[in-house]
Design a protein around this motif. Structure first.
Motif, short mmCIF file in Angstrom:
data_model
loop_
_atom_site.label_atom_id
_atom_site.label_comp_id
_atom_site.label_asym_id
_atom_site.label_seq_id
_atom_site.Cartn_x
_atom_site.Cartn_y
_atom_site.Cartn_z
N GLY A 50 37.25 36.86 55.56
CA GLY A 50 38.41 37.73 56.27
C GLY A 50 39.34 37.04 56.18
N ASP A 51 39.84 36.72 54.61
CA ASP A 51 41.01 36.39 54.76
C ASP A 51 40.65 36.65 53.03
N GLU A 52 42.29 37.05 52.56
CA GLU A 52 42.35 37.65 50.88
C GLU A 52 42.61 36.21 50.62
N ILE A 53 42.11 36.06 49.61
CA ILE A 53 40.93 35.44 48.61
C ILE A 53 41.69 35.49 46.78
N PHE A 54 42.16 33.54 46.75
CA PHE A 54 42.56 34.28 45.47
C PHE A 54 41.99 33.54 44.29
N ALA A 74 38.74 28.25 41.20
CA ALA A 74 38.69 27.79 42.10
C ALA A 74 38.70 29.31 43.31
N PHE A 75 38.87 29.62 44.51
CA PHE A 75 39.11 30.34 45.39
C PHE A 75 39.76 30.23 46.35
N ALA A 76 41.11 29.74 46.65
CA ALA A 76 41.57 29.48 47.82
C ALA A 76 42.68 30.96 48.24
N ASN A 77 43.36 30.25 50.20
CA ASN A 77 43.11 32.01 50.90
C ASN A 77 44.50 31.48 50.18
N ASN A 78 45.21 30.62 49.38
CA ASN A 78 46.80 30.45 48.74
C ASN A 78 47.16 31.00 47.67
N LYS A 79 48.57 31.70 47.23
CA LYS A 79 48.08 32.69 46.24
C LYS A 79 48.75 31.74 45.27
N ARG A 80 49.06 30.53 45.99
CA ARG A 80 50.09 29.82 45.01
C ARG A 80 48.99 28.58 44.38
N GLY A 81 48.09 28.42 45.46
CA GLY A 81 47.45 27.23 45.02
C GLY A 81 46.54 27.18 46.07
N TYR A 82 45.37 25.61 45.05
CA TYR A 82 43.70 25.69 46.15
C TYR A 82 43.55 24.14 46.57
#
Length: 205
Positions: A50-54, A74-82
């Motif tokens: 339920g959140d954008e994952i990058f 890796a996949f995280a809800n932050n575009k700059r890093g995980y």
């Protein structure tokens, strides 16, 4: 590009001596697959959490001497890093494919998360399958099968997360090399997808 699963040559990359030679093989052989998996699973994970994952494909840019022994997306809800965030990973060692939910040493809210995990030990036993594995260090390939772990083992892992600066926690699956090689692309994708669904309770905590 179509994803056809992992092949023997993907795992053989980690047998190549020297940083430059191994990195060249990794970039040409494994990285396109990790980039494809990153693009494929980001929308799925975004829907699930339920959140954008990058996606973040490992670049191994800081290495100057030792070649990498594993690689991942890796996949995280932050575009700059995980690294500072709870995240998911798909990757390879020479011996196996891994699919992780992870919180590694750079995450600032590890202590709080360790306490939350302690409070939910009973529900973890019912939510996370027995054949899944746990690890306290993403730099090592070994992990413990959940069915073999006592509550004391779990407690130790969760407690360490609260008290040790370098502590980490990872949970997921490992697919042995020989099994991974025999799996079709479709089977591999289904297995990864299923693992992510099973790991959701950890992310939501």
């Amino acid at each position: 590009m179509r994803f056809n699963g992992f092949k023997r040559k993907d795992f053989d990359v980690f047998k190549i001596d020297g940083l430059e030679n191994r990195m060249e093989a990794l970039i040409n052989t494994i990285r396109p697959k990790l980039e494809w998996l990153g693009d494929h699973f980001s929308p799925t994970l975004s829907t699930l959490v339920g959140d954008e994952i990058f996606p973040h494909v490992a670049k191994h840019a800081r290495r100057s001497v030792n070649p990498p022994d594993d690689t991942w997306v890796a996949f995280a809800n932050n575009k700059r890093g995980y690294k500072q965030h709870p995240h998911f990973q798909i990757g390879l060692w020479e011996t196996h494919v891994f699919v992780w939910y992870a919180m590694i040493y750079e995450a600032p809210n590890k202590e709080e998360y360790g306490k939350t995990l302690e409070l939910h030990m009973d529900s973890l036993r019912s939510d996370i399958p027995d054949h899944f594995v746990w690890s306290g260090d993403h730099t090592k390939p070994d992990a413990k099968t959940f069915s073999e772990m006592t509550d004391e083992d779990l407690q130790q892992l969760f407690n360490r997360l609260q008290t040790v600066k370098k502590a980490e926690i990872l949970c997921g699956i490992q697919i042995p090399k020989e099994k991974a090689i025999k799996m079709s692309g479709k089977e591999t994708l289904e297995t990864i997808h299923d693992a992510f669904i099973k790991l959701l309770p950890l992310y939501k905590l």
